[in-house]
Design a protein around this motif. Structure first.
Motif, PDB file in Angstrom:
ATOM      1  N   GLY A 344      50.374  48.164  26.561  1.00  0.00           N
ATOM      2  CA  GLY A 344      50.190  49.647  26.378  1.00  0.00           C
ATOM      3  C   GLY A 344      48.716  50.022  26.320  1.00  0.00           C
ATOM      4  N   GLN A 345      47.843  49.074  26.792  1.00  0.00           N
ATOM      5  CA  GLN A 345      46.492  49.387  26.834  1.00  0.00           C
ATOM      6  C   GLN A 345      45.957  49.587  28.284  1.00  0.00           C
ATOM      7  OE1 GLN A 345      44.109  46.810  24.322  1.00  0.00           O
ATOM      8  NE2 GLN A 345      45.704  45.265  24.651  1.00  0.00           N
ATOM      9  N   VAL A 346      44.938  50.466  28.637  1.00  0.00           N
ATOM     10  CA  VAL A 346      44.596  50.434  29.769  1.00  0.00           C
ATOM     11  C   VAL A 346      44.106  48.964  30.452  1.00  0.00           C
ATOM     12  CG1 VAL A 346      43.690  52.805  29.345  1.00  0.00           C
ATOM     13  CG2 VAL A 346      41.952  50.787  29.142  1.00  0.00           C
ATOM     14  N   GLU A 347      44.022  49.344  32.060  1.00  0.00           N
ATOM     15  CA  GLU A 347      43.682  48.025  32.541  1.00  0.00           C
ATOM     16  C   GLU A 347      42.399  47.450  32.032  1.00  0.00           C
ATOM     17  OE1 GLU A 347      43.090  46.374  37.223  1.00  0.00           O
ATOM     18  OE2 GLU A 347      43.273  48.787  36.791  1.00  0.00           O
ATOM     19  N   MET A 348      42.252  45.946  32.000  1.00  0.00           N
ATOM     20  CA  MET A 348      41.149  45.414  31.498  1.00  0.00           C
ATOM     21  C   MET A 348      39.855  45.666  32.513  1.00  0.00           C
ATOM     22  SD  MET A 348      42.601  41.811  30.427  1.00  0.00           S
ATOM     23  CE  MET A 348      43.101  41.218  32.037  1.00  0.00           C
ATOM     24  N   GLY A 349      38.843  45.853  31.779  1.00  0.00           N
ATOM     25  CA  GLY A 349      37.421  45.890  32.539  1.00  0.00           C
ATOM     26  C   GLY A 349      37.028  45.170  33.623  1.00  0.00           C
ATOM     27  N   THR A 350      37.197  43.750  33.038  1.00  0.00           N
ATOM     28  CA  THR A 350      37.076  42.537  33.908  1.00  0.00           C
ATOM     29  C   THR A 350      37.855  42.670  35.217  1.00  0.00           C
ATOM     30  OG1 THR A 350      38.487  41.307  32.804  1.00  0.00           O
ATOM     31  CG2 THR A 350      36.190  41.093  32.298  1.00  0.00           C
ATOM     32  N   SER A 351      38.948  43.178  35.090  1.00  0.00           N
ATOM     33  CA  SER A 351      40.060  43.202  36.368  1.00  0.00           C
ATOM     34  C   SER A 351      39.314  44.242  37.222  1.00  0.00           C
ATOM     35  CB  SER A 351      41.507  43.582  36.083  1.00  0.00           C
ATOM     36  OG  SER A 351      41.832  42.564  35.194  1.00  0.00           O
ATOM     37  N   VAL A 352      38.733  45.514  36.880  1.00  0.00           N
ATOM     38  CA  VAL A 352      38.326  46.602  37.366  1.00  0.00           C
ATOM     39  C   VAL A 352      37.100  46.179  38.221  1.00  0.00           C
ATOM     40  CG1 VAL A 352      37.356  48.841  37.319  1.00  0.00           C
ATOM     41  CG2 VAL A 352      39.298  48.362  36.039  1.00  0.00           C
ATOM     42  N   LEU A 353      36.372  45.210  37.507  1.00  0.00           N
ATOM     43  CA  LEU A 353      35.079  44.888  38.179  1.00  0.00           C
ATOM     44  C   LEU A 353      35.124  43.911  39.222  1.00  0.00           C
ATOM     45  CD1 LEU A 353      32.549  43.703  35.146  1.00  0.00           C
ATOM     46  CD2 LEU A 353      32.275  45.405  36.831  1.00  0.00           C
ATOM     47  N   LYS A 354      36.413  42.777  39.272  1.00  0.00           N
ATOM     48  CA  LYS A 354      36.780  42.198  40.256  1.00  0.00           C
ATOM     49  C   LYS A 354      37.380  42.980  41.523  1.00  0.00           C
ATOM     50  CE  LYS A 354      37.763  38.193  36.990  1.00  0.00           C
ATOM     51  NZ  LYS A 354      38.622  37.360  36.743  1.00  0.00           N
ATOM     52  N   PHE A 355      37.968  43.703  40.974  1.00  0.00           N
ATOM     53  CA  PHE A 355      38.527  44.622  42.193  1.00  0.00           C
ATOM     54  C   PHE A 355      37.712  45.467  42.656  1.00  0.00           C
ATOM     55  CE2 PHE A 355      40.325  48.991  43.146  1.00  0.00           C
ATOM     56  CZ  PHE A 355      41.383  48.563  44.116  1.00  0.00           C
ATOM     57  N   ALA A 356      36.664  46.155  42.260  1.00  0.00           N
ATOM     58  CA  ALA A 356      35.489  46.761  42.821  1.00  0.00           C
ATOM     59  C   ALA A 356      34.775  45.799  43.541  1.00  0.00           C
ATOM     60  CB  ALA A 356      34.606  47.549  41.792  1.00  0.00           C
ATOM     61  N   LYS A 357      34.364  44.675  43.205  1.00  0.00           N
ATOM     62  CA  LYS A 357      33.600  43.489  44.053  1.00  0.00           C
ATOM     63  C   LYS A 357      34.506  43.338  45.097  1.00  0.00           C
ATOM     64  CE  LYS A 357      31.189  39.155  43.682  1.00  0.00           C
ATOM     65  NZ  LYS A 357      31.414  37.952  42.861  1.00  0.00           N
ATOM     66  N   THR A 358      35.652  43.179  45.254  1.00  0.00           N
ATOM     67  CA  THR A 358      36.487  42.972  46.523  1.00  0.00           C
ATOM     68  C   THR A 358      36.329  44.094  47.296  1.00  0.00           C
ATOM     69  OG1 THR A 358      38.020  41.597  45.164  1.00  0.00           O
ATOM     70  CG2 THR A 358      38.660  42.073  47.204  1.00  0.00           C
ATOM     71  N   LEU A 359      36.241  45.332  46.573  1.00  0.00           N
ATOM     72  CA  LEU A 359      36.297  46.528  47.839  1.00  0.00           C
ATOM     73  C   LEU A 359      34.943  46.326  48.600  1.00  0.00           C
ATOM     74  CD1 LEU A 359      37.420  49.433  45.563  1.00  0.00           C
ATOM     75  CD2 LEU A 359      38.949  48.356  47.329  1.00  0.00           C
ATOM     76  N   LYS A 360      34.051  45.987  47.843  1.00  0.00           N
ATOM     77  CA  LYS A 360      32.755  45.948  48.802  1.00  0.00           C
ATOM     78  C   LYS A 360      32.607  44.959  49.930  1.00  0.00           C
ATOM     79  CE  LYS A 360      28.969  46.228  46.495  1.00  0.00           C
ATOM     80  NZ  LYS A 360      27.626  46.104  45.329  1.00  0.00           N
ATOM     81  N   THR A 361      33.567  43.816  49.700  1.00  0.00           N
ATOM     82  CA  THR A 361      33.379  42.786  50.577  1.00  0.00           C
ATOM     83  C   THR A 361      34.304  42.769  51.630  1.00  0.00           C
ATOM     84  OG1 THR A 361      34.483  41.307  49.114  1.00  0.00           O
ATOM     85  CG2 THR A 361      32.299  41.318  49.085  1.00  0.00           C
ATOM     86  N   ASN A 362      35.879  42.958  51.041  1.00  0.00           N
ATOM     87  CA  ASN A 362      36.629  42.989  51.925  1.00  0.00           C
ATOM     88  C   ASN A 362      37.767  44.123  51.437  1.00  0.00           C
ATOM     89  OD1 ASN A 362      38.889  42.482  53.922  1.00  0.00           O
ATOM     90  ND2 ASN A 362      39.313  40.439  53.056  1.00  0.00           N
ATOM     91  N   PRO A 363      37.644  45.501  51.830  1.00  0.00           N
ATOM     92  CA  PRO A 363      38.322  46.424  51.053  1.00  0.00           C
ATOM     93  C   PRO A 363      39.763  46.278  51.398  1.00  0.00           C
ATOM     94  CG  PRO A 363      36.981  47.433  52.597  1.00  0.00           C
ATOM     95  CD  PRO A 363      36.602  46.131  52.365  1.00  0.00           C
ATOM     96  N   LEU A 364      40.160  46.219  52.652  1.00  0.00           N
ATOM     97  CA  LEU A 364      41.467  46.316  53.385  1.00  0.00           C
ATOM     98  C   LEU A 364      42.445  45.160  52.567  1.00  0.00           C
ATOM     99  CD1 LEU A 364      40.701  47.277  56.889  1.00  0.00           C
ATOM    100  CD2 LEU A 364      41.629  48.624  54.991  1.00  0.00           C
ATOM    101  N   SER A 365      41.929  44.088  52.206  1.00  0.00           N
ATOM    102  CA  SER A 365      42.580  42.974  51.449  1.00  0.00           C
ATOM    103  C   SER A 365      43.181  43.579  50.430  1.00  0.00           C
ATOM    104  CB  SER A 365      41.679  41.847  51.110  1.00  0.00           C
ATOM    105  OG  SER A 365      40.752  42.103  50.172  1.00  0.00           O
TER     106      SER A 365
END
Length: 646
Positions: A344-365
């Motif tokens: 019931g909690q919002v998405e973890m901040g570390t998960s968002v950080l990893k997601f954003a890092k991936t968007l900068k390197t390989n967004p279509l993945s």
């Protein structure tokens, strides 16, 4: 409710709230084979592993027998700290907090309470007020930290070369210590179980001691924060939070599930050198598991940025569901705890950080569809500006010409930097004390050495074309352009919005608000058929008047305390037309509770009536968080479609 009526967490009144018993859970199974994902055991000899299991079972059996001696279960009253007896079948009573009221008592020096408090149901208004308290405290901490750094540098400069080699304490540690002495730490005389009001999942911190100042984690070194048994009403320690930072080789972090290694037994090099004991934080974790008390989880990891080399992210509440004694990789015995994230909690901040890092390197993945453009600026910016829409077919941002810098009427820029007879600075090796541009800023630079805004000013004079300082000068921040990757995205709530793919530190430069600047006469002609222009003078940053105010830290030392620089709007007398030419800033949403502030800056001319409109982060902004700006209008006047003021 005004800010003056927001109570410190240290002074939370609890007399009107119900008494919430903490009911112990059934004794958990000690067999680690019940884990959803098997944990590999050590390759140590079987007899040694069996011995460790036997020792662990002995510890656990002793605790179980001690508790079973009572007909009823002894628990902690999480509101008053008293010992009460409650039948085992009784359900826990949640603690709800009524409207906060101000209690003026300050704790005595060294005073620490044994009260355990769980705060729930503060409501939207209460959460907003607590958030303001947290923001203000973080602002004081960061301002004080920067002030101490600059003060040391000024002392070094005054004493001449070589003085900078003197051994000094770290500014982040000094700032925390000074705030503690002045009772500015939050939650100082209460130990909060569960969520901290005003601290949100995903919040980012750059210093370990900042967690202590916020009351999120009270230990400066240990990874387990807990209320010790001697201060607990029933004599048992209770864990409140843990930091997962890879300090123990036996940790296994799987996101929503963590196999957390207890503390103790390490040498000075961080290597396991002896068996861990069921005491201190380890015992507190075991007791929290028994009572079913949740713990806060903060993850720390390396993250190179301009402020520090590490970042700490609050990832929400976890429950301890199992514990056992195991043979660690080093061959020594360690306690392990299985933590599972509460739903019931919002998405973890570390998960968002990893997601954003991936968007900068390989967004279509990670986003195979939804991208309209990977850079709507067409390389006019130093960092890409993404365009993303997975809601509908709207491609409106592509219909405008991207303008990287505001366009001013040619006639008003006759006062170029250096044309007023004063010339630019002569700081060939970089600007420092005594710089001419520093004098223009009231004798102090507006930025620290990381390029972050120290305090707001009516207008900032940056070094310009006539100055002899190098491009790396600390007083050339906004003219260097976009530094963080931004994304314009389609939003159901706001139409178009903007978010960063990078962490934005409080005071970090984001971008310029760009359009075609119009004089009053030009604007009056265009508005004859309706006003569709942006007015920079209306932008509001009133909530951040106290930026850099250290009066609470230096109440009687006026010489050391820099006075707050309340932003007085200069005679800005122009409008901004963004109907054809614009940049990414024009898609930032309006909010009276904004996380972006406006600062007027001059660097390529000296006409104070036509400053450049620069946007800075008003707080630490995690990646993928929508940026918002107070345009100085009501919500009814705001048009999310065009991102302009009516």
């Amino acid at each position: 409710m005004t800010t003056s009526h927001i109570p410190s967490f240290n002074h939370m009144s609890s007399s009107s709230s119900p008494t919430p018993p903490l009911i112990p859970k059934p004794e958990p199974v000690t067999d680690s084979t019940d884990l959803q994902t098997p944990i590999p055991t050590s390759s140590s000899p079987p007899n040694l592993y069996t011995e460790f299991n036997n020792v662990a079972e002995t510890f656990r059996s002793a605790f179980a027998q001690r508790l079973k001696r009572h007909d009823d279960v002894t628990v902690l009253n999480s509101l008053t700290g008293a010992i009460v007896t409650v039948p085992e079948e009784q359900d826990p009573v949640p603690v709800s907090v009524p409207s906060p009221s101000l209690v003026t008592r300050k704790p005595k020096p060294q005073e620490r309470s044994s009260e355990l408090v769980r705060i729930t149901d503060v409501g939207p208004e209460g959460e907003r007020q607590f958030r303001e308290v947290v923001r203000k405290t973080r602002m004081i901490y960061d301002s004080l930290r920067i002030f101490l750094i600059l003060e040391e540098l000024r002392e070094d400069f005054a004493m001449g070369s070589g003085s900078s080699s003197r051994r000094r304490g770290r500014a982040d540690s000094k700032a925390a210590s000074m705030m503690k002495e002045r009772f500015l730490w939050l939650n100082r005389d209460k130990r909060i179980v569960g969520s901290i009001p005003g601290v949100q999942v995903g919040d980012i911190f750059f210093f370990r001691l900042e967690l202590c100042v916020m009351g999120l984690h009270g230990q400066t070194q240990a990874g387990i924060d807990y209320l010790i048994g001697s201060r607990s009403s029933n004599g048992e320690p209770i864990a409140t939070s843990v930091i997962v930072s890879g300090g123990y080789e036996d940790d296994d972090d799987r996101g929503d599930v963590i196999i957390y290694t207890g503390h103790g037994g390490q040498d000075k090099l961080g290597r396991q050198a002896e068996h861990q004991k069921l005491e201190g934080g380890n015992l507190a974790m075991e007791r929290s598991m028994y009572y079913g008390i949740e713990v806060r989880v903060v993850r720390g990891f390396k993250y190179e940025n301009s402020v520090s080399s590490k970042v700490y992210v609050y990832d929400g509440l976890f429950r301890i569901v199992d514990s056992w004694f195991d043979v660690g990789k080093s061959g020594f015995g360690v306690f392990k705890f299985r933590l599972e994230r509460i739903g019931g909690q919002v998405e973890m901040g570390t998960s968002v950080l990893k997601f954003a890092k991936t968007l900068k390197t390989n967004p279509l993945s990670v986003r195979p569809s939804g991208y309209i453009s990977f850079d709507i600026s067409n390389r006019k910016e130093k960092a890409p500006v993404y365009l993303f829409n997975d809601i509908d077919d709207d491609r409106e941002p592509l219909y405008y010409e991207y303008l990287a810098s505001a366009s001013f009427p040619r006639g008003i820029l006759f006062q170029r930097s250096g044309d007023d007879g004063a010339g630019g600075c002569d700081c060939i090796n970089g600007c420092g004390s005594g710089c001419l541009c520093e004098m223009k800023n009231g004798g102090q630079f507006a930025y620290d050495y990381s390029g972050n805004l120290i305090r707001m000013r009516p207008v900032i004079h940056e070094c310009g074309p006539a100055c002899k300082c190098p491009p790396s000068c600390r007083n050339r921040v906004t003219q260097k352009g976009l530094r963080s990757s931004l994304e314009v995205f389609r939003s159901v709530e706001t139409g178009w919005g903007v978010r960063s793919l990078d962490i934005l530190h409080a005071g970090a430069f984001i971008c310029e608000y760009v359009g075609v600047a119009l004089t009053r006469e030009q604007a009056s002609i265009l508005t004859m058929n309706g006003d569709t222009l942006v007015y920079p003078a209306r932008f509001s940053s009133a909530r951040w008047k106290a930026w850099g105010d250290l009066s609470e830290v230096f109440p009687d030392d006026y010489e050391r305390r820099p006075p707050p620089s309340y932003p007085q709007i200069p005679p800005v007398d122009f409008a901004m037309d963004v109907s054809k030419l614009r940049n990414v800033a024009c898609y930032i949403s309006h909010s009276t509770d904004s996380n972006v502030i406006v600062q007027f800056v001059l660097h390529d001319h000296n006409n104070i009536m036509f400053p450049r409109v620069m946007l800075f982060a008003a707080e630490n902004i995690p990646p993928m968080t929508e940026l918002s700006l107070d345009y100085g209008v009501s919500d009814d006047e705001w048009s999310p479609k065009l991102a302009i003021c009516n």
